[in-house]
Structures are given as C-alpha cells and as structure tokens.
Design an enzyme around this catalytic site. Structure first.
Site, mmCIF file in Angstrom:
data_model
loop_
_atom_site.group_PDB
_atom_site.id
_atom_site.type_symbol
_atom_site.label_atom_id
_atom_site.label_comp_id
_atom_site.label_asym_id
_atom_site.label_seq_id
_atom_site.Cartn_x
_atom_site.Cartn_y
_atom_site.Cartn_z
ATOM 1 N N ASP A 106 35.852 51.427 38.658
ATOM 2 C CA ASP A 106 35.630 52.766 39.190
ATOM 3 C C ASP A 106 36.688 53.684 38.558
ATOM 4 O OD1 ASP A 106 37.939 52.044 40.437
ATOM 5 O OD2 ASP A 106 37.281 52.490 42.474
ATOM 6 N N GLY A 157 29.908 61.384 56.112
ATOM 7 C CA GLY A 157 29.212 62.322 55.228
ATOM 8 C C GLY A 157 28.328 61.612 54.209
ATOM 9 N N CYS A 170 52.405 46.960 29.611
ATOM 10 C CA CYS A 170 51.663 48.231 29.611
ATOM 11 C C CYS A 170 51.757 48.966 28.265
ATOM 12 C CB CYS A 170 52.188 49.126 30.735
ATOM 13 S SG CYS A 170 51.297 50.682 30.829
ATOM 14 N N CYS A 207 56.193 53.697 37.311
ATOM 15 C CA CYS A 207 56.279 52.600 36.343
ATOM 16 C C CYS A 207 57.500 51.712 36.605
ATOM 17 C CB CYS A 207 56.325 53.149 34.926
ATOM 18 S SG CYS A 207 54.861 54.116 34.508
ATOM 19 N N ARG A 215 39.217 43.558 54.039
ATOM 20 C CA ARG A 215 39.881 42.397 53.418
ATOM 21 C C ARG A 215 40.038 41.264 54.421
ATOM 22 N NH1 ARG A 215 44.423 45.757 49.980
ATOM 23 N NH2 ARG A 215 43.031 46.300 48.269
ATOM 24 N N CYS A 227 56.451 48.943 38.764
ATOM 25 C CA CYS A 227 55.179 48.298 38.401
ATOM 26 C C CYS A 227 55.393 46.844 37.971
ATOM 27 C CB CYS A 227 54.528 49.075 37.261
ATOM 28 S SG CYS A 227 52.985 48.331 36.716
ATOM 29 N N GLU A 230 32.262 49.038 50.016
ATOM 30 C CA GLU A 230 32.231 49.705 48.708
ATOM 31 C C GLU A 230 31.379 50.968 48.759
ATOM 32 O OE1 GLU A 230 34.036 49.309 46.054
ATOM 33 O OE2 GLU A 230 35.096 47.661 47.027
ATOM 34 N N TYR A 264 28.630 49.523 39.230
ATOM 35 C CA TYR A 264 29.928 49.355 39.890
ATOM 36 C C TYR A 264 29.801 48.489 41.149
ATOM 37 C CZ TYR A 264 34.032 49.862 42.609
ATOM 38 O OH TYR A 264 35.131 49.546 43.355
ATOM 39 N N CYS A 300 50.117 53.060 40.125
ATOM 40 C CA CYS A 300 49.613 53.691 38.897
ATOM 41 C C CYS A 300 48.746 54.891 39.292
ATOM 42 C CB CYS A 300 48.814 52.672 38.075
ATOM 43 S SG CYS A 300 48.542 53.194 36.374
HETATM 44 S S1 SF4 Z 1 53.620 50.669 33.773
HETATM 45 FE FE1 SF4 Z 1 51.561 51.154 33.099
HETATM 46 S S2 SF4 Z 1 50.218 50.121 34.567
HETATM 47 FE FE2 SF4 Z 1 52.270 50.187 35.472
HETATM 48 S S3 SF4 Z 1 52.272 52.055 36.720
HETATM 49 FE FE3 SF4 Z 1 53.099 52.617 34.710
HETATM 50 S S4 SF4 Z 1 51.307 53.324 33.581
HETATM 51 FE FE4 SF4 Z 1 50.524 52.190 35.334
#
Ligand code: SF4
Length: 348
Positions: free
Chosen positions: A134, A77, A204, A195, A21, A198, A33, A116, A188
C-alpha cells in the site's frame, strides 16, 4: 542477520497491540484491511471490535441484511466498502463453501478484492510470501531500495514487491509484511523519518545515498485534456443507429455506440458527424441541432459528448445497425453512449 530477519526481530519486540493482530484469521484480516482503507488505525480499532461482535465470521456476515452491515459500519464512512465486503462474503459462502481461499486468482475473483487486499490476506493470514504494497509500504520499500520510480504507478509497485520478495525470511512471511507496515507507521514516516532508531538503517539505500527526504517520488497526475466527442443521432421508424466496435478493439470490443469520433474542442459537432456518417457509407447526410449532451472522464481525457440529430439516406452499412429503442441492452453500450441515451430520455 539479514534485512528480513532484522525487520522481523524488531517487529516482534515493538509491535503495537491492535485488535486485528490478536485474532488473526483470513476473515479478520479481510475486514480490518477494508476498514483501514482511507481510515486511520485509531478510528478503526474500536469499530473493528464491535463489527466482529456483530458479525463474528464470514457466514454471519453473508447472512446479514445489507442495511444491518451498513449500520455496523457507522462512523467509518465510505459505506461502499461495507456493501462490497458483504457481497464478497456472499461470494465466499456460495463459491467456496464459506472458506476464504488462499489462491491469488480465487481471491481476485471475489467482489471488492483487489491486488492489495489479496496480497494482505495471503501474507498476513496465510503466511505466504506475498508482501502487500500500500502507500505506506511503498514508501518504506522505495527508501530501502533507493528506488525513484513513481510510487503511484503499478509498474513501480510491482518492482518494489519484486525487490522485497527475496528478503522474506523462511516461515515468517506474515511477520515480515506486518513489520513493513509497522516501520512505515512508526519510524519511516512520510516527512520525518527517524533513521537513527531504524532497525534496518544499515541496509537502507536512501540513507546511504542521502535521498531519504526525496523519496518516495510521487508524480502529480497528468492534467486531463478536454476533448469533444461528436455523435450522430440517427432515428428511423422508432429505431436508432448504432455502430458495433470491432471484436479485436483494445477497448470495449463488441460494444455498441452512437456513430462518431473524438476530436479537439473547437471542432463543430455537425461537421464531424457528417464526415463520420459519410465515411461509413451513407449518402445525403443532413445534420441538425444537438439533441443530447453528456460529460465523462477517462484516463487523462475530459470528454464532452454531443449527439447531433442526422438524417441519412440508404441502408445501414456493414458494422452498423438500427435497433428499436426498447431492445437496446444497456449492458452492451459504451458508457458514453449510455449517458447520451439517458440525457436524451431526461429531456424528451
Ligand atoms: S533508515 Fe531507511 S528505512 Fe529506516 S527509517 Fe530511515 S529511510 Fe526509512
């Protein structure tokens, strides 16, 4: 704030400091990648740095000996990846004057670049709206959009990509793609999604439906069915009989193969070969003992190929021909037939 904007904002404030990055170019993206396929971030990070010291750009990689590239891959590998990367670099130098293309078709024409990797290079390095899916991103997207399709199937992955497209914020395609990768790695996670922390929980679908722990859906691979492929081994004056597959066949059109067919295990190979040769128009078919056996597998089938020596009367009918042994082009025969020829050679 939209789903995409929220994700990007979170990513810019929480991203891990990873070596690829710090120096994002099409070349460093491609290298990282490929390294990250089947290998963890912790293992890849130090090796990425030494690899870049040794081969700082695509021209240096293309000019290197294969043995040197494989040596620099030490510890990662799956050395096939190193060889593929060098072949890809050679193709970029030869066909694109050393500039990695941004066009999808051009990228897919390079050795070792699949859908990909092409999407990753386009989105992460060229900032184009092409979310790379992926396993990690597929899990995040399946949960975000509450999609219970099999994430192992190409159809589901295409659908997930189509779900994501409208959410790519204008001018932030690279950050959006990295944010999905980061969300899958940090929050996730496969078993214990966090969550409560998140940034996109309010968008979601799986959280709303209570299906977080049930998604993504991965169907077990179908069990391979055993089949017998009985093939006629018809020699005449130093030549061997081949059948040419129809030019409009969906599989391997125009390829040559020994005459025969698939059937269930349990059939008798000499009976099948006689039936096939008579069906082609030969008279007076006699079959003898097996001369070669080979095994291979193609989608959902485990194939045991048995070539049975056969004597036939009359000229080769339409679609069949006798070819001298030393003129059989291995590139034009099916894999199954090539394996039988090799097996026969090994025991003759
Ligand atoms: S809210 Fe949805 S997107 Fe966020 S971590 Fe939980 S399952 Fe994953």
């Amino acid at each position: 704030m939209t789903l995409g904007e929220r994700l990007v904002e979170w990513f810019l404030g929480s991203r891990r400091d990873l070596p690829w990055r710090r120096q994002r170019t099409p070349y460093t993206t491609w290298v990282s990648e490929v390294m990250l396929q089947q290998t963890t971030v912790d293992v890849v990070a130090p090796r990425f740095v030494t690899f870049l010291d040794r081969f700082p750009d695509i021209k240096a990689l293309a000019a290197a000996e294969e043995d040197d590239v494989v040596a620099a891959w030490s510890g990662l590998g799956y050395y096939r990846r190193a060889r593929g990367l060098r072949r890809g670099a050679l193709a970029v130098v030869e066909r694109f004057a050393g500039e990695i293309p941004s066009d999808e078709e051009a990228l897919l024409s390079l050795p070792g670049v699949g859908p990909y990797t092409a999407a990753a290079i386009r989105s992460l390095a060229f900032d184009l709206p092409a979310p790379a899916i992926d396993g990690n991103v597929a899990r995040v997207a399946a949960r975000l959009f509450d999609d219970d399709g099999d994430v192992g199937s190409a159809t589901t992955r295409r659908r997930l990509q189509a779900h994501l497209f409208p959410h790519v914020p204008e001018g932030c395609a690279a950050a959006f793609s990295e944010a999905l990768i980061e969300l899958g790695a940090l929050l996730c996670r496969p078993k214990d999604a966090d969550c409560s922390a998140c940034p996109v929980a309010e968008f979601c679908g799986a959280r709303a439906s209570g299906r977080v722990s049930q998604l993504p859906v991965k169907r077990p691979p179908k069990r391979a069915r055993p089949v017998l492929s009985a093939r006629g081994w018809v020699e005449r004056g130093g030549s061997l009989l081949f059948v040419e597959r129809p030019v409009d066949a969906s599989l391997l059109p125009g390829f040559l193969e020994l005459p025969g067919r698939w059937g269930p295990e349990g059939e008798e190979a000499p009976d099948v070969v006689r039936e096939v040769l008579e069906g082609l128009g030969f008279d007076g078919v006699c079959t003898y003992e097996p001369v070669a056996e080979a095994r291979h597998a193609i989608t959902h089938h485990r194939i045991r190929s048995v070539a049975v020596r056969a004597d036939v009367a009359g000229p080769a009918p339409r679609g069949c021909r006798f070819i001298p042994w030393d003129q059989v082009d291995p590139e034009r025969v099916t894999t199954e037939t090539r394996k039988l020829l090799q097996a026969r050679e090994a025991t003759a």
